[in-house]
Design an enzyme around this catalytic site. Structure first.
Site, mmCIF file in Angstrom:
data_model
loop_
_atom_site.group_PDB
_atom_site.id
_atom_site.type_symbol
_atom_site.label_atom_id
_atom_site.label_comp_id
_atom_site.label_asym_id
_atom_site.label_seq_id
_atom_site.Cartn_x
_atom_site.Cartn_y
_atom_site.Cartn_z
ATOM 1 N N ASP A 334 80.655 -54.672 66.727
ATOM 2 C CA ASP A 334 79.284 -54.203 67.015
ATOM 3 C C ASP A 334 78.296 -54.291 65.850
ATOM 4 O OD1 ASP A 334 80.361 -53.511 69.422
ATOM 5 O OD2 ASP A 334 80.164 -51.345 69.178
ATOM 6 N N ASP A 558 86.450 -44.082 74.554
ATOM 7 C CA ASP A 558 85.290 -44.683 73.870
ATOM 8 C C ASP A 558 84.392 -43.631 73.247
ATOM 9 O OD1 ASP A 558 85.811 -47.389 74.678
ATOM 10 O OD2 ASP A 558 85.100 -46.862 76.678
HETATM 11 C C1 BGC Z 1 87.060 -45.495 67.794
HETATM 12 C C2 BGC Z 1 88.200 -45.670 66.825
HETATM 13 C C3 BGC Z 1 89.446 -46.126 67.544
HETATM 14 C C4 BGC Z 1 89.158 -47.338 68.378
HETATM 15 C C5 BGC Z 1 90.335 -47.782 69.209
HETATM 16 C C6 BGC Z 1 86.870 -46.742 68.611
HETATM 17 O O1 BGC Z 1 85.921 -46.514 69.586
HETATM 18 O O2 BGC Z 1 85.903 -45.151 67.127
HETATM 19 O O3 BGC Z 1 88.440 -44.456 66.184
HETATM 20 O O4 BGC Z 1 90.446 -46.410 66.618
HETATM 21 O O5 BGC Z 1 88.077 -47.089 69.259
HETATM 22 O O6 BGC Z 1 90.625 -46.890 70.208
#
Ligand code: BGC
Length: 620
Positions: A334, A558
């Site tokens: 992103d 998410d």
């Molecule tokens: C989070 C991370 C996480 C990743 C995978 C992201 O949205 O901020 O902390 O490791 O997703 O689940």
């Protein structure tokens, strides 16, 4: 040498007597390599029609400066078939009749010797859409050969302005130059030469390999009803903060650190090559347009990012113990797309993204990660490139690719450090929409103008990934880059999945009843209701695509659906709140998020079960 067979566009070009030293890139693009009219003015123009439909087209143009450094440029050409430019990006456009003038944008006026800049535009045409035959840069025709440096031999350089009198320019006469035929000179086209990559890397690190199964995710999945069926699927390891390198004992990621995962990957190897995917996700001021994945590094902490994060990861990955592994790194989801779409005068701009653009720390951080990790011969860097519902509009795609190129040349990186790009990371966009194409029409109206598509150039990730790849190559990335698509949650199966195209003759009804992506809006990104796991990881599924991969581990949230205190820097983004009516980034639509979600990265059992039930291809 045999006489040259020219096609129409080329013939008109030679007819003007400017073919000396010319090269032509076969395929969709026209590459003109020109002798400098003087040392200071040599240029090469690559005019590439990236997309064309009955009444319109998208073109990308790359100017390479073969002369002295340029500060401020104007490129001009004439159209032969009445084409009209409708809108463009990375330049300032004007057109009078058939004559087009493009001036540099504020940020790309300087072109160092040997460097390139690119811009793009949409245009209209009716019928024929020939590429222009002649380009002039700052008033001087791009007429020379890049290797011909007149300063080597002052007699090559007429003291008067050669453009005043073409007879002063001996190379104008194509008959003087039997090597005019570019097809006779394949070495003119450096991207054709596979030996240009000095690394030991294989072309596609996913072919003929086993894929690492993260035991922690696997255990979480297996603990869910029915989860056994996917527990042996490979998912990526996310290094989402400095402590994750050592292992931080979180309930979702367990106590395994990077070394533990690499050791385990070696242990899982049974003689075949083994590929492990690692997500590099810890930029200063992370997630500048949203709140759910804010990280632990402040906006100015680029020094810490380098020394305490990237350097430590690079040291571990470089350990000879791991040299037989293929380590595919996913670089900073992103970040760079945010610097294009969520800044400046855009309606979608956020203060934090403006700051990260201004302070340069995303570009610097990505460049540093690419450069340090790219030095390790068994590491394959894939830069995150958003998804079609984000960058699939022309005014986003071209500038994003330019931003990627800028980062790939920052902090010691070079484009050779980029093995490819990944799209759809942690997103829900379908790989393809099987029941309609973006170029279809319904009752005389283009699918593109439906509310759902909203003038996007794509309706799925695969065509987007392929177009982005072409665009990246056109601005200077290596011609053998490959794409990844995160298919972990874009399956859209289950009872709501349409089995075929709608029979409606109303455009919006047709699109809404035909599409498999059941989101309320393509801008929705958080814990999407109705989604399912997608294609299982697959190597070489389509042209230009290295693999479908599961980067976002299904079942990891998410973002929280309401505010939850935590020590991971994670905020509360209302896009994860099912009661929120949205913002400008999702067309002020409902969020479609599931309720009762934990903070991002934490295990979300209800979501896992829904993803499993709605998997497509189905599971079980
Ligand atoms: C989070 C991370 C996480 C990743 C995978 C992201 O949205 O901020 O902390 O490791 O997703 O689940």
């Amino acid at each position: 040498m045999k006489p040259v067979r020219w096609n129409g566009a080329m013939r008109s070009w030679t007819a003007r007597g400017i073919a000396a030293g010319a090269t032509l890139a076969l395929g969709s693009g026209l590459l003109i390599a020109a002798n400098p009219a003087s040392a200071a003015a040599g240029c090469e123009v690559d005019y590439n029609v990236a997309n064309q439909w009955p009444s319109g087209f998208t073109a990308n143009v790359t100017i390479t400066n073969l002369g002295d450094p340029i500060d401020g440029w104007t490129l001009e050409w004439d159209y032969a078939n009445g084409q009209q430019i409708t809108n463009g990006w990375s330049g300032s456009f004007s057109q009078s009749g058939s004559s087009v003038t493009v001036d540099n944008a504020g940020y790309n006026g300087q072109i160092a010797a040997g460097s390139s800049v690119s811009f793009g535009f949409n245009g209209s045409h009716s019928g024929t859409n020939d590429a222009p035959s002649t380009f002039t840069l700052n008033g001087v025709e791009c007429t020379g050969e890049p290797t011909d440096d007149p300063t080597d031999d002052p007699t090559d350089e007429p003291t008067d302005d050669p453009t005043d009198d073409p007879t002063d320019e001996p190379t104008d006469d194509p008959t003087d130059e039997p090597t005019d035929d570019p097809t006779d000179e394949p070495t003119d086209e450096p991207t054709d030469d596979p030996t240009t990559d000095p690394g030991e890397r294989v072309d596609n690190p996913f072919v003929g390999t086993d894929l690492y199964v993260n035991p922690v995710w696997s255990d979480n999945a297996a603990a869910e009803p029915g989860g056994d069926a996917v527990a042996d699927v490979s998912t990526a390891v996310w290094l989402d903060r400095i402590s994750a390198i050592e292992g931080n004992d979180s309930p979702t990621t367990g106590s395994m650190g990077l070394r533990d995962h690499l050791d385990e990957a070696v242990a899982q190897s049974d003689g075949d090559p083994m590929t492990i995917q690692v997500v590099i996700y810890n930029l200063p001021g992370r997630d500048c347009s949203a709140l759910a994945s804010h990280g632990t590094l402040g906006q100015e902490e680029i020094g810490k990012y380098k020394t305490d994060y990237i350097d430590v990861i690079a040291d571990i990955m470089d350990d000879p113990e791991y040299s037989d592994l293929r380590i595919a790194t996913i670089i900073e989801p992103d970040s760079l797309p945010n610097l294009v779409t969520n800044v400046g005068s855009r309606e979608t701009a956020t203060e934090n993204c403006d700051i990260m653009l201004e302070n340069g720390n995303y570009v610097e951080g990505v460049g540093y990660a690419l450069s340090e990790l790219g030095e390790i011969p068994n590491v394959y860097n894939y830069v995150d490139a958003g998804h079609h519902g984000w960058l699939g509009w022309d005014n986003n795609l071209g500038p994003s690719v330019e931003m990627f190129y800028e980062a790939a040349n920052a902090a010691g990186a070079t484009p050779d450090d980029v093995h490819g790009f990944i799209v759809n990371t942690a997103n829900y966009s379908a790989t393809v929409e099987p029941h309609f194409d973006v170029n279809d029409t319904v009752n005389g109206q283009q699918v593109r103008q439906s509310n759902w598509v909203d003038w996007n150039q794509f309706v799925g990730e695969q065509p987007f990934a392929q177009a982005l790849r072409d665009e990246a190559v056109s601005v200077g990335f290596n011609s053998d880059i490959g794409m990844l698509i995160d298919t972990s949650r874009n399956g859209w199966g289950g009872p709501e999945r349409p089995e075929g195209p709608s029979s409606s003759t109303d455009l919006n009804t047709f699109v809404d009843e035909s599409r498999i992506d059941r989101r309320i809006h393509t801008g929705n990104w958080c814990n999407q209701s109705g989604a399912g796991m997608g294609e299982r990881p697959t190597a070489e599924p389509a042209a230009g695509i290295d693999a479908y991969v599961w980067v976002k581990p299904p079942g990891e949230s998410d973002g929280s659906s309401e505010e939850i205190d935590n020590d991971e820097g994670k905020g509360f983004d209302r896009m994860c709140d099912p009661t929120y009516g949205g913002n400008v980034r999702n067309g002020n639509s409902d969020t479609g998020a599931l309720p009762d979600a934990p903070v991002s990265g934490h295990w979300f059992s209800a979501q896992f079960q829904e993803l499993l039930a709605n998997a497509y291809p189905p599971i079980n």
